[in-house]
Design a protein around this motif. Structure first.
Motif, mmCIF file in Angstrom:
data_model
loop_
_atom_site.group_PDB
_atom_site.id
_atom_site.type_symbol
_atom_site.label_atom_id
_atom_site.label_comp_id
_atom_site.label_asym_id
_atom_site.label_seq_id
_atom_site.Cartn_x
_atom_site.Cartn_y
_atom_site.Cartn_z
ATOM 1 N N THR A 165 42.470 47.870 41.544
ATOM 2 C CA THR A 165 43.253 47.896 40.295
ATOM 3 C C THR A 165 43.061 46.552 39.599
ATOM 4 O O THR A 165 42.103 45.838 39.895
ATOM 5 C CB THR A 165 44.754 48.100 40.612
ATOM 6 O OG1 THR A 165 45.203 46.967 41.374
ATOM 7 C CG2 THR A 165 45.016 49.385 41.387
ATOM 8 N N ASN A 166 44.012 46.188 38.750
ATOM 9 C CA ASN A 166 43.946 44.873 38.108
ATOM 10 C C ASN A 166 44.879 43.860 38.765
ATOM 11 O O ASN A 166 45.111 42.787 38.207
ATOM 12 C CB ASN A 166 44.295 45.001 36.629
ATOM 13 C CG ASN A 166 43.204 45.723 35.873
ATOM 14 O OD1 ASN A 166 42.031 45.380 36.015
ATOM 15 N ND2 ASN A 166 43.570 46.736 35.106
ATOM 16 N N LEU A 167 45.423 44.220 39.937
ATOM 17 C CA LEU A 167 46.375 43.326 40.588
ATOM 18 C C LEU A 167 45.705 41.989 40.926
ATOM 19 O O LEU A 167 44.657 41.964 41.561
ATOM 20 C CB LEU A 167 46.906 43.977 41.879
ATOM 21 C CG LEU A 167 48.135 43.300 42.491
ATOM 22 C CD1 LEU A 167 49.367 43.499 41.613
ATOM 23 C CD2 LEU A 167 48.416 43.832 43.886
ATOM 24 N N GLY A 168 46.340 40.910 40.497
ATOM 25 C CA GLY A 168 45.805 39.582 40.784
ATOM 26 C C GLY A 168 44.711 39.143 39.829
ATOM 27 O O GLY A 168 44.236 38.015 39.906
ATOM 28 N N VAL A 169 44.310 40.032 38.900
ATOM 29 C CA VAL A 169 43.275 39.667 37.926
ATOM 30 C C VAL A 169 43.961 39.010 36.727
ATOM 31 O O VAL A 169 44.940 39.554 36.201
ATOM 32 C CB VAL A 169 42.489 40.916 37.458
ATOM 33 C CG1 VAL A 169 41.512 40.559 36.352
ATOM 34 C CG2 VAL A 169 41.775 41.566 38.633
ATOM 35 N N ASP A 170 43.459 37.843 36.314
ATOM 36 C CA ASP A 170 44.048 37.158 35.156
ATOM 37 C C ASP A 170 43.815 38.010 33.908
ATOM 38 O O ASP A 170 42.675 38.338 33.586
ATOM 39 C CB ASP A 170 43.415 35.775 34.998
ATOM 40 C CG ASP A 170 44.139 34.948 33.951
ATOM 41 O OD1 ASP A 170 44.704 33.915 34.338
ATOM 42 O OD2 ASP A 170 44.150 35.337 32.756
ATOM 43 N N ARG A 171 44.913 38.369 33.214
ATOM 44 C CA ARG A 171 44.809 39.275 32.063
ATOM 45 C C ARG A 171 44.037 38.660 30.894
ATOM 46 O O ARG A 171 43.436 39.363 30.105
ATOM 47 C CB ARG A 171 46.199 39.708 31.579
ATOM 48 C CG ARG A 171 46.992 40.525 32.597
ATOM 49 C CD ARG A 171 46.309 41.838 32.906
ATOM 50 N NE ARG A 171 47.155 42.776 33.614
ATOM 51 C CZ ARG A 171 47.158 42.983 34.924
ATOM 52 N NH1 ARG A 171 46.348 42.295 35.712
ATOM 53 N NH2 ARG A 171 47.953 43.877 35.476
ATOM 54 N N PHE A 201 39.637 36.501 35.386
ATOM 55 C CA PHE A 201 39.371 35.848 36.669
ATOM 56 C C PHE A 201 39.895 36.733 37.808
ATOM 57 O O PHE A 201 41.026 37.194 37.770
ATOM 58 C CB PHE A 201 40.045 34.468 36.722
ATOM 59 C CG PHE A 201 39.841 33.750 38.027
ATOM 60 C CD1 PHE A 201 38.630 33.130 38.299
ATOM 61 C CD2 PHE A 201 40.836 33.726 38.992
ATOM 62 C CE1 PHE A 201 38.430 32.474 39.512
ATOM 63 C CE2 PHE A 201 40.646 33.076 40.198
ATOM 64 C CZ PHE A 201 39.434 32.453 40.456
ATOM 65 N N GLY A 202 39.057 36.989 38.795
ATOM 66 C CA GLY A 202 39.476 37.814 39.939
ATOM 67 C C GLY A 202 38.813 39.180 39.937
ATOM 68 O O GLY A 202 38.684 39.823 40.960
ATOM 69 N N LYS A 203 38.342 39.615 38.759
ATOM 70 C CA LYS A 203 37.772 40.963 38.652
ATOM 71 C C LYS A 203 36.492 41.099 39.496
ATOM 72 O O LYS A 203 36.258 42.119 40.135
ATOM 73 C CB LYS A 203 37.459 41.242 37.173
ATOM 74 C CG LYS A 203 37.150 42.687 36.868
ATOM 75 C CD LYS A 203 38.420 43.461 36.570
ATOM 76 C CE LYS A 203 38.182 44.947 36.528
ATOM 77 N NZ LYS A 203 39.413 45.724 36.620
ATOM 78 N N ARG A 204 35.692 40.019 39.483
ATOM 79 C CA ARG A 204 34.402 40.086 40.197
ATOM 80 C C ARG A 204 34.576 40.238 41.705
ATOM 81 O O ARG A 204 33.812 40.920 42.353
ATOM 82 C CB ARG A 204 33.563 38.842 39.891
ATOM 83 C CG ARG A 204 32.762 39.016 38.617
ATOM 84 C CD ARG A 204 31.826 37.883 38.401
ATOM 85 N NE ARG A 204 30.846 37.760 39.469
ATOM 86 C CZ ARG A 204 30.111 36.671 39.686
ATOM 87 N NH1 ARG A 204 30.251 35.627 38.916
ATOM 88 N NH2 ARG A 204 29.236 36.638 40.651
ATOM 89 N N VAL A 205 35.626 39.593 42.221
ATOM 90 C CA VAL A 205 35.883 39.690 43.663
ATOM 91 C C VAL A 205 36.146 41.153 44.012
ATOM 92 O O VAL A 205 35.604 41.700 44.970
ATOM 93 C CB VAL A 205 37.110 38.821 44.045
ATOM 94 C CG1 VAL A 205 37.391 38.908 45.543
ATOM 95 C CG2 VAL A 205 36.890 37.389 43.619
ATOM 96 N N TYR A 206 36.973 41.784 43.190
ATOM 97 C CA TYR A 206 37.270 43.206 43.386
ATOM 98 C C TYR A 206 35.988 44.038 43.380
ATOM 99 O O TYR A 206 35.782 44.913 44.209
ATOM 100 C CB TYR A 206 38.149 43.722 42.243
ATOM 101 C CG TYR A 206 39.620 43.807 42.570
ATOM 102 C CD1 TYR A 206 40.064 44.406 43.744
ATOM 103 C CD2 TYR A 206 40.571 43.336 41.680
ATOM 104 C CE1 TYR A 206 41.415 44.508 44.023
ATOM 105 C CE2 TYR A 206 41.931 43.429 41.944
ATOM 106 C CZ TYR A 206 42.336 44.015 43.127
ATOM 107 O OH TYR A 206 43.670 44.132 43.378
#
Ligand SMILES: NC(=O)c1ccc[n+]([C@@H]2O[C@H](COP(=O)([O-])OP(=O)(O)OC[C@H]3O[C@@H](n4cnc5c(N)ncnc54)[C@H](OP(=O)(O)O)[C@@H]3O)[C@@H](O)[C@H]2O)c1
Length: 279
Positions: A199-205, A209-214
């Motif tokens: 999901t977008n949990l933990g992704v900076d809106r 930032f964080g999307k790539r890790v997902y």
């Protein structure tokens, strides 16, 4: 779910959006509770297309802002006499120690205190439903959590695991204590762990930032549709109409670790939360 009114917090993204779509598809009238009108409208349009239902409404509330929650509830109550299902789904993972507009540490402020106030203010509308249900979206992360009675705002030694896990443990203790208080009514309250979900949990809106890790870990995650199954089950399944105060994973009741069944902590948390939100 025909003619039932269901409220989903954090309904514009991830599992909240997937839950909205599926419950609307099943005939419910869904109130999407979102903090951003812009993100909410985009999601609502997608939910209408995806579900084939027009019975999806957007209402605005920021769970990190007590005044916003109170305004939202006044508006809801002026228009609706009943609420069948409340799904407390919205959540954040705060990497740094941040504060809500009321000065609460952000994980506990949004994930627990915002939902604590919202739920308490809506109880009278849930009580008049045929069988009101409250569904709290917790997380297996509760297992590493602790209620920091001396420092619930985590002023000392903050880290993301400590903050998020405390808030998700609070979701479970809130469920336990509320179930005790709701005994003898038709309203049930249960909580759940949805699994590890993309999901977008933990992704900076703002920055993404964080999307790539997902994306790198994608093969190991459930989709939002798969992850939303537990909340949909708790909101709809007739066979659990008399079940309350339980924690579910994969549609089964799970045994909780001792910290999540500690009713002294649950009572302390309830009283502390009442003081914080001014109930
Ligand atoms: N993903 C997982 O693996 C996982 C695992 C266990 C538990 N969970 C739990 O599942 C729930 C849903 O998360 P998700 O994974 O679907 O994440 P998500 O895609 O980030 O969705 C979270 C939702 O909460 C909303 N929200 C955040 N702060 C809010 C506020 N102050 N007021 C109102 N809404 C707010 C977000 O709105 P914006 O878009 O405006 O930010 C978004 O709609 C959370 O409670 C989370 O803790 C997730």
């Amino acid at each position: 779910m025909q003619d039932k009114i269901v409220m989903v917090t954090g309904a514009n993204s991830g599992m909240g959006l997937a839950t909205t779509m599926e419950l609307a598809r099943r005939g419910a009238y869904v109130i999407m509770v979102c903090r951003s009108a812009e993100r909410g409208e985009i999601a609502r349009a997608a939910a209408i297309i995806e579900s084939g239902s027009q019975n999806i409404e957007l209402m605005i509330a920021d769970l990190g802002d007590l005044d916003s929650i109170r305004r939202f509830v006044i508006e809801y109550k002026s228009r609706y006499q009943v609420l069948d299902v409340l799904i407390n789904n919205a959540g954040v993972v705060s990497l740094k120690r941040q504060l809500t507009s009321n000065g609460f540490e952000m994980n506990i402020g949004i994930n627990h205190l915002g939902h604590f106030l919202l739920t308490n203010l809506l109880l009278d509308r849930l009580m008049v439903a045929d069988q009101g249900r409250i569904v709290n979206v917790s997380s297996g992360a509760y297992k590493v959590g602790k209620i920091h009675v001396e420092d619930p705002s985590l002023k000392k030694g903050y880290n993301v695991a400590k903050g998020y896990a405390q808030s998700k443990l609070a979701n479970i203790l809130f469920t336990k204590q509320l179930a005790v208080r709701l005994k003898g009514t038709r309203v049930t309250v249960n909580c759940l762990h949805p699994g590890a979900v993309l999901t977008n949990l933990g992704v900076d809106r703002k920055t993404g930032f964080g999307k790539r890790v997902y994306m790198l870990l994608r093969p190991f995650f459930l989709s939002a549709e798969q992850g939303s199954q537990s909340a949909i089950y708790l909101a709809t399944a007739p066979e659990i109409s008399g079940v309350s105060g339980e924690y579910f994973y994969r549609q089964q009741i799970q045994k909780l670790s001792p910290r999540a069944t500690n009713m002294i902590d649950a009572q302390w948390l309830w009283q502390w939360s009442e003081e914080q939100v001014g109930l």
